[in-house]
Structure formats: C-alpha cells, structure tokens
Scaffold this motif. Structure first.
Motif, PDB file in Angstrom:
ATOM      1  N   PRO B   5       0.801  -1.168  -0.124  1.00 29.85           N
ATOM      2  CA  PRO B   5      -0.107   0.033   0.115  1.00 29.85           C
ATOM      3  C   PRO B   5       0.873   1.390  -0.010  1.00 29.85           C
ATOM      4  O   PRO B   5       2.216   1.166   0.151  1.00 29.85           O
ATOM      5  CB  PRO B   5      -0.581  -0.051   1.588  1.00 29.85           C
ATOM      6  CG  PRO B   5      -0.750  -1.578   1.478  1.00 29.85           C
ATOM      7  CD  PRO B   5       0.531  -2.013   1.244  1.00 29.85           C
ATOM      8  N   LYS B   6       0.183   2.320  -0.308  1.00 26.55           N
ATOM      9  CA  LYS B   6       0.801   3.720  -0.412  1.00 26.55           C
ATOM     10  C   LYS B   6       0.176   4.605   0.504  1.00 26.55           C
ATOM     11  O   LYS B   6      -0.840   4.609   0.419  1.00 26.55           O
ATOM     12  CB  LYS B   6       0.993   4.142  -2.196  1.00 26.55           C
ATOM     13  CG  LYS B   6       2.163   4.750  -2.410  1.00 26.55           C
ATOM     14  CD  LYS B   6       2.293   5.113  -3.945  1.00 26.55           C
ATOM     15  CE  LYS B   6       1.272   5.922  -4.273  1.00 26.55           C
ATOM     16  NZ  LYS B   6       1.163   6.108  -5.853  1.00 26.55           N
ATOM     17  N   ILE B   7       0.995   5.481   1.200  1.00 30.06           N
ATOM     18  CA  ILE B   7       0.208   6.546   1.727  1.00 30.06           C
ATOM     19  C   ILE B   7       0.098   7.859   0.975  1.00 30.06           C
ATOM     20  O   ILE B   7       1.095   8.295   0.398  1.00 30.06           O
ATOM     21  CB  ILE B   7       1.197   6.966   3.010  1.00 30.06           C
ATOM     22  CG1 ILE B   7       1.010   5.909   3.997  1.00 30.06           C
ATOM     23  CG2 ILE B   7       0.574   8.260   3.791  1.00 30.06           C
ATOM     24  CD1 ILE B   7       2.208   5.736   5.171  1.00 30.06           C
ATOM     25  N   LEU B  13      -6.743  16.214  12.021  1.00 30.57           N
ATOM     26  CA  LEU B  13      -7.877  16.373  12.613  1.00 30.57           C
ATOM     27  C   LEU B  13      -7.963  17.279  13.791  1.00 30.57           C
ATOM     28  O   LEU B  13      -8.853  18.118  14.201  1.00 30.57           O
ATOM     29  CB  LEU B  13      -8.717  14.969  12.874  1.00 30.57           C
ATOM     30  CG  LEU B  13      -8.875  13.985  11.836  1.00 30.57           C
ATOM     31  CD1 LEU B  13      -9.683  12.887  12.057  1.00 30.57           C
ATOM     32  CD2 LEU B  13      -9.624  14.961  10.545  1.00 30.57           C
ATOM     33  N   ARG B  24      -5.251   9.285   7.990  1.00 31.64           N
ATOM     34  CA  ARG B  24      -4.266   9.012   6.649  1.00 31.64           C
ATOM     35  C   ARG B  24      -4.979   8.087   5.777  1.00 31.64           C
ATOM     36  O   ARG B  24      -5.612   7.393   5.905  1.00 31.64           O
ATOM     37  CB  ARG B  24      -3.324   8.169   7.598  1.00 31.64           C
ATOM     38  CG  ARG B  24      -2.270   7.571   6.598  1.00 31.64           C
ATOM     39  CD  ARG B  24      -0.896   7.123   7.114  1.00 31.64           C
ATOM     40  NE  ARG B  24       0.053   8.218   7.561  1.00 31.64           N
ATOM     41  CZ  ARG B  24       1.194   7.912   7.887  1.00 31.64           C
ATOM     42  NH1 ARG B  24       1.612   6.902   8.204  1.00 31.64           N
ATOM     43  NH2 ARG B  24       1.953   9.023   8.306  1.00 31.64           N
ATOM     44  N   VAL B  26      -4.710   6.077   2.364  1.00 34.70           N
ATOM     45  CA  VAL B  26      -3.896   4.934   1.776  1.00 34.70           C
ATOM     46  C   VAL B  26      -4.328   4.544   0.728  1.00 34.70           C
ATOM     47  O   VAL B  26      -5.895   4.328   0.407  1.00 34.70           O
ATOM     48  CB  VAL B  26      -3.860   3.823   3.112  1.00 34.70           C
ATOM     49  CG1 VAL B  26      -2.989   2.929   2.590  1.00 34.70           C
ATOM     50  CG2 VAL B  26      -3.050   4.693   4.205  1.00 34.70           C
ATOM     51  N   ALA B  28      -4.398   1.103  -1.629  1.00 34.33           N
ATOM     52  CA  ALA B  28      -4.033  -0.427  -1.486  1.00 34.33           C
ATOM     53  C   ALA B  28      -5.014  -1.115  -2.789  1.00 34.33           C
ATOM     54  O   ALA B  28      -6.275  -0.838  -2.557  1.00 34.33           O
ATOM     55  CB  ALA B  28      -4.257  -1.245  -0.078  1.00 34.33           C
ATOM     56  N   LYS B  31      -7.393   0.900  -4.726  1.00 31.67           N
ATOM     57  CA  LYS B  31      -8.577   1.765  -4.035  1.00 31.67           C
ATOM     58  C   LYS B  31      -8.031   2.488  -2.803  1.00 31.67           C
ATOM     59  O   LYS B  31      -6.824   2.327  -2.265  1.00 31.67           O
ATOM     60  CB  LYS B  31      -9.647   0.582  -3.159  1.00 31.67           C
ATOM     61  CG  LYS B  31     -10.456  -0.176  -4.138  1.00 31.67           C
ATOM     62  CD  LYS B  31     -11.395  -1.075  -3.456  1.00 31.67           C
ATOM     63  CE  LYS B  31     -12.074  -2.202  -4.167  1.00 31.67           C
ATOM     64  NZ  LYS B  31     -12.620  -3.175  -3.606  1.00 31.67           N
ATOM     65  N   PHE B  33      -8.254   4.251   1.168  1.00 27.73           N
ATOM     66  CA  PHE B  33      -8.921   3.724   2.567  1.00 27.73           C
ATOM     67  C   PHE B  33      -8.442   4.965   3.430  1.00 27.73           C
ATOM     68  O   PHE B  33      -7.266   5.520   3.401  1.00 27.73           O
ATOM     69  CB  PHE B  33      -8.512   2.514   3.043  1.00 27.73           C
ATOM     70  CG  PHE B  33      -8.621   1.345   2.078  1.00 27.73           C
ATOM     71  CD1 PHE B  33      -9.888   0.549   2.423  1.00 27.73           C
ATOM     72  CD2 PHE B  33      -8.067   0.949   1.247  1.00 27.73           C
ATOM     73  CE1 PHE B  33     -10.428  -0.469   1.437  1.00 27.73           C
ATOM     74  CE2 PHE B  33      -8.322  -0.232   0.171  1.00 27.73           C
ATOM     75  CZ  PHE B  33      -9.473  -0.822   0.627  1.00 27.73           C
ATOM     76  N   GLU B  34      -9.248   5.134   4.523  1.00 30.25           N
ATOM     77  CA  GLU B  34      -9.037   6.056   5.353  1.00 30.25           C
ATOM     78  C   GLU B  34      -8.723   5.200   6.716  1.00 30.25           C
ATOM     79  O   GLU B  34      -9.403   4.451   7.374  1.00 30.25           O
ATOM     80  CB  GLU B  34     -10.142   7.086   6.014  1.00 30.25           C
ATOM     81  CG  GLU B  34     -10.534   8.016   4.473  1.00 30.25           C
ATOM     82  CD  GLU B  34     -11.673   8.767   5.060  1.00 30.25           C
ATOM     83  OE1 GLU B  34     -12.391   8.935   6.080  1.00 30.25           O
ATOM     84  OE2 GLU B  34     -11.980   9.680   4.056  1.00 30.25           O
ATOM     85  N   LYS B  35      -7.696   5.984   7.278  1.00 31.77           N
ATOM     86  CA  LYS B  35      -7.102   5.019   8.359  1.00 31.77           C
ATOM     87  C   LYS B  35      -6.988   6.227   9.619  1.00 31.77           C
ATOM     88  O   LYS B  35      -6.589   7.451   9.195  1.00 31.77           O
ATOM     89  CB  LYS B  35      -5.719   4.441   8.225  1.00 31.77           C
ATOM     90  CG  LYS B  35      -5.721   3.175   7.257  1.00 31.77           C
ATOM     91  CD  LYS B  35      -6.296   2.093   8.028  1.00 31.77           C
ATOM     92  CE  LYS B  35      -6.255   1.043   7.006  1.00 31.77           C
ATOM     93  NZ  LYS B  35      -7.132  -0.383   7.560  1.00 31.77           N
ATOM     94  N   ASP B  36      -7.206   6.025  10.958  1.00 29.66           N
ATOM     95  CA  ASP B  36      -6.794   6.687  12.018  1.00 29.66           C
ATOM     96  C   ASP B  36      -5.227   6.607  12.221  1.00 29.66           C
ATOM     97  O   ASP B  36      -4.826   5.510  12.182  1.00 29.66           O
ATOM     98  CB  ASP B  36      -7.510   6.256  13.384  1.00 29.66           C
ATOM     99  CG  ASP B  36      -8.946   6.669  13.165  1.00 29.66           C
ATOM    100  OD1 ASP B  36      -9.420   7.287  12.634  1.00 29.66           O
ATOM    101  OD2 ASP B  36      -9.840   5.528  13.789  1.00 29.66           O
ATOM    102  N   LEU B  37      -4.949   7.791  12.433  1.00 29.43           N
ATOM    103  CA  LEU B  37      -3.439   7.842  13.020  1.00 29.43           C
ATOM    104  C   LEU B  37      -3.242   8.747  14.190  1.00 29.43           C
ATOM    105  O   LEU B  37      -3.455  10.122  14.227  1.00 29.43           O
ATOM    106  CB  LEU B  37      -2.529   8.426  11.918  1.00 29.43           C
ATOM    107  CG  LEU B  37      -1.072   8.831  12.206  1.00 29.43           C
ATOM    108  CD1 LEU B  37      -0.317   7.529  12.621  1.00 29.43           C
ATOM    109  CD2 LEU B  37      -0.283   9.211  10.867  1.00 29.43           C
ATOM    110  N   GLY B 113      -2.387  -0.430  15.236  1.00 27.57           N
ATOM    111  CA  GLY B 113      -3.742  -0.183  14.204  1.00 27.57           C
ATOM    112  C   GLY B 113      -3.996   1.214  14.035  1.00 27.57           C
ATOM    113  O   GLY B 113      -4.740   1.440  13.148  1.00 27.57           O
ATOM    114  N   TYR B 114      -3.475   1.981  15.067  1.00 30.36           N
ATOM    115  CA  TYR B 114      -4.022   3.586  15.053  1.00 30.36           C
ATOM    116  C   TYR B 114      -2.789   4.415  15.488  1.00 30.36           C
ATOM    117  O   TYR B 114      -3.043   5.715  15.475  1.00 30.36           O
ATOM    118  CB  TYR B 114      -5.140   3.744  15.579  1.00 30.36           C
ATOM    119  CG  TYR B 114      -5.337   3.384  16.998  1.00 30.36           C
ATOM    120  CD1 TYR B 114      -5.855   2.165  17.460  1.00 30.36           C
ATOM    121  CD2 TYR B 114      -5.108   4.287  18.057  1.00 30.36           C
ATOM    122  CE1 TYR B 114      -6.045   1.771  18.715  1.00 30.36           C
ATOM    123  CE2 TYR B 114      -5.081   4.054  19.372  1.00 30.36           C
ATOM    124  CZ  TYR B 114      -5.692   2.916  19.677  1.00 30.36           C
ATOM    125  OH  TYR B 114      -5.547   2.437  21.018  1.00 30.36           O
TER     126      TYR B 114
END
Lengths: 174, 174
Positions: B5-7, B13, B24, B26, B28, B31, B33-37, B113-114
């Motif tokens: 995957p690529k950021i 926020l 964040r 990403v 993959a 597609k 995707f939104e991730k919490d960071l 995970g976050y």
C-alpha cells in the motif's frame, strides 16, 4: 498529594474512523489539568496454538507506521459483541482458522497515559484451517512460528507490544 | 493482494496536549482507504530491579480510565532526548531511584492499528534511592514487588500492557 483526582468534563476535539480524541479536564489537589483521551474501547489479541506447538501469526502492513509488523491476530470488540465472539471472528477473518476452544489469559490497558483501550489476551486451541477473509484495506499474510522463534526476532523484525505480551503470557502459563 | 500500500496524504483532525489525531489516506489494490493515526512518538518503560530481586512499580491514578493502574515507571522520550536519558529521568521523577546501569530489552509498537507510538523496555540495575518528583498532575505511589507477586495480581488488579510485557520480558531474559 491529597485524595483522588476528579474528572470535571470531556471536550470532544475530533472523531476519526474508529477513535475519538477528547480533552479531559481533571481536578487534582485543587488545580485543574488537561489530559489527552483517545477513546477506542475494547480489543482482543489471540494466541492461536497449533497441535505441533507453533503459533499462528500475521505479518501485517500498518498504515500508522507505513510498514510491516509481525503480530498475533487481533482486532476490536465491536459494540454489543462478546469478547470471545470477537476473538473467534478476528481469528477467522485474519487467518482462516476456527478455534475449538478459547480462554482468556488476562486483560490490560494498552496506553493508560492517553487511551481507554483495554485488550484481552485470548488463547485459542483446537484450530481447524480455513480461508482467511480480511476486511477491505487489511493487508496481511499468515506466518507459523514457534514462540521461541518469535522471541529470536527481537531487535531483528518490527514487533508490537500486544504480541510480545501475548506470547510471553502464553509461555508463562504453559 | 498486489504489492505494498501507499500513503497518499495525512489530514490533521485535532491536536491534543501530547497527541495529534490525523486521518491518513492510503491506497491499496487501486482503492483508497481512510485510517486513524494518533501521533505520539517514542516512549520508555523501565524495569527497575532492586538488589533483593524486587521490582519498583508505581500505582498511578490515570485520567483516561478514572482509576488506579499498577504500572512500571514509564514516560515519553522528549524531542531531542536520548532513550536512556529519558529512562533515567522518568525513573527519578516517578520513583526517586537513580540507576547505576540501564540496558534496552526490546522495542515495540504499542498500538499499530492507529498509533505511531514505539515503546522501549529498559532494565535498570544498581538503583540508589532518592526523592520522587512527579510532574504536576501526576498522582502516583511507589510499590515494591517480586515479579511473581505482580503476576499473581492478574485478574485481581488493574494492570497495563507495557508493564506485563516488561515484567515477562525481564523474567524471560533472566
């Protein structure tokens, strides 16, 4: 130090996909302090033990660190979901294995300095192999390894706290 | 699953006192995707070993869970601070003890995970007692305990992940 601090109020700063960030205002010794509070909830980490003594791990690509981490299968306990149900579900999703029996080895706050997350370590035995079905956006591969092999990777591969705790707790409880 | 995957980008926020929450984005498998960071940085947890084999713990009141947690001394590595310097400083602040020698037992992501937090487990020997000087708003008491006694509190007292990992790692490395 006199008596127990008191929570005055929480101010929501932002909502992420799965976490919320609050400013928590606390009173201690007659003074007020601001603390960070990340609300995540409960999670499970599974120690899946094969008949030959190997453990089922996942090598997972993690967006938070833009890299691969060798972990035990794990995930969040969804609202209204039972702890062991969540363990069973996450194990199947991430590795394909179904557990014959599950037992809780312990529960721990993950980062009590700023997070409410509490994680339970669940041992899984009587595993039956099946097809993994990761959630969209989850990138992972199953890895089989003896606990001693995993410990031998300390300092050599990227590891995480729940998995080292899970493996050591499993080893210490036999 | 094809490739890594690529950021794409990070969106801030909110900023707390010590943590920042980002979204964040990403890519993959074509597609997004939104991730919490949650950005926190580096931290240390210390396993302070007394000459008689007891470990120095702290029972600390934690705002995040509005209660007491039995923990090993720990804290953040400040910007431009060395890992062992931070371990030495946090040990003195929280317990009063000065360490004669420090050694790193391992480093682990805390919640990949976050969160970007990476914690190092540092063993401290040759301890010399002194006066604790907790930061304002830190509410804690020093507790001395053999590692086996600590493990006996599993399921009886509120514990945390870095401390169970630290104690078990210390026990497994002798």
């Amino acid at each position: 130090m006199s008596g127990e601090p008191k929570i005055l109020r929480d101010v929501l700063l932002a909502s992420g996909r799965r976490v919320k960030l609050y400013r928590r205002i606390v009173e201690a010794d007659g003074k007020t302090f601001e603390k960070d509070l990340v609300v995540f909830g409960s999670s499970v980490v599974i120690v899946p033990v094969l008949g030959d003594g190997r453990i089922v791990f996942v090598r997972q690509w993690r967006a938070s660190i833009a890299g691969w981490v060798l972990e035990l299968p794990a995930g969040r306990v969804e609202p209204r979901e039972d702890l062991l149900e969540a363990a069973s579900r996450e194990l199947v999703e991430e590795t394909g294995f179904r557990a014959g029996s599950l037992s809780v080895l312990g529960s721990f706050y993950v980062a009590p300095g700023y997070s409410d997350e509490v994680i339970s370590v669940v041992r899984a035995d009587g595993l039956v192999e099946g097809q993994p079905r990761p959630e969209e956006g989850e990138v992972l591969r199953t890895v089989f390894m003896r606990p001693e092999e995993y410990l031998g990777l300390l300092g050599k591969e990227t590891l995480d706290l729940k998995s080292i705790a899970g493996v050591l707790l499993y080893m210490s409880t036999g």
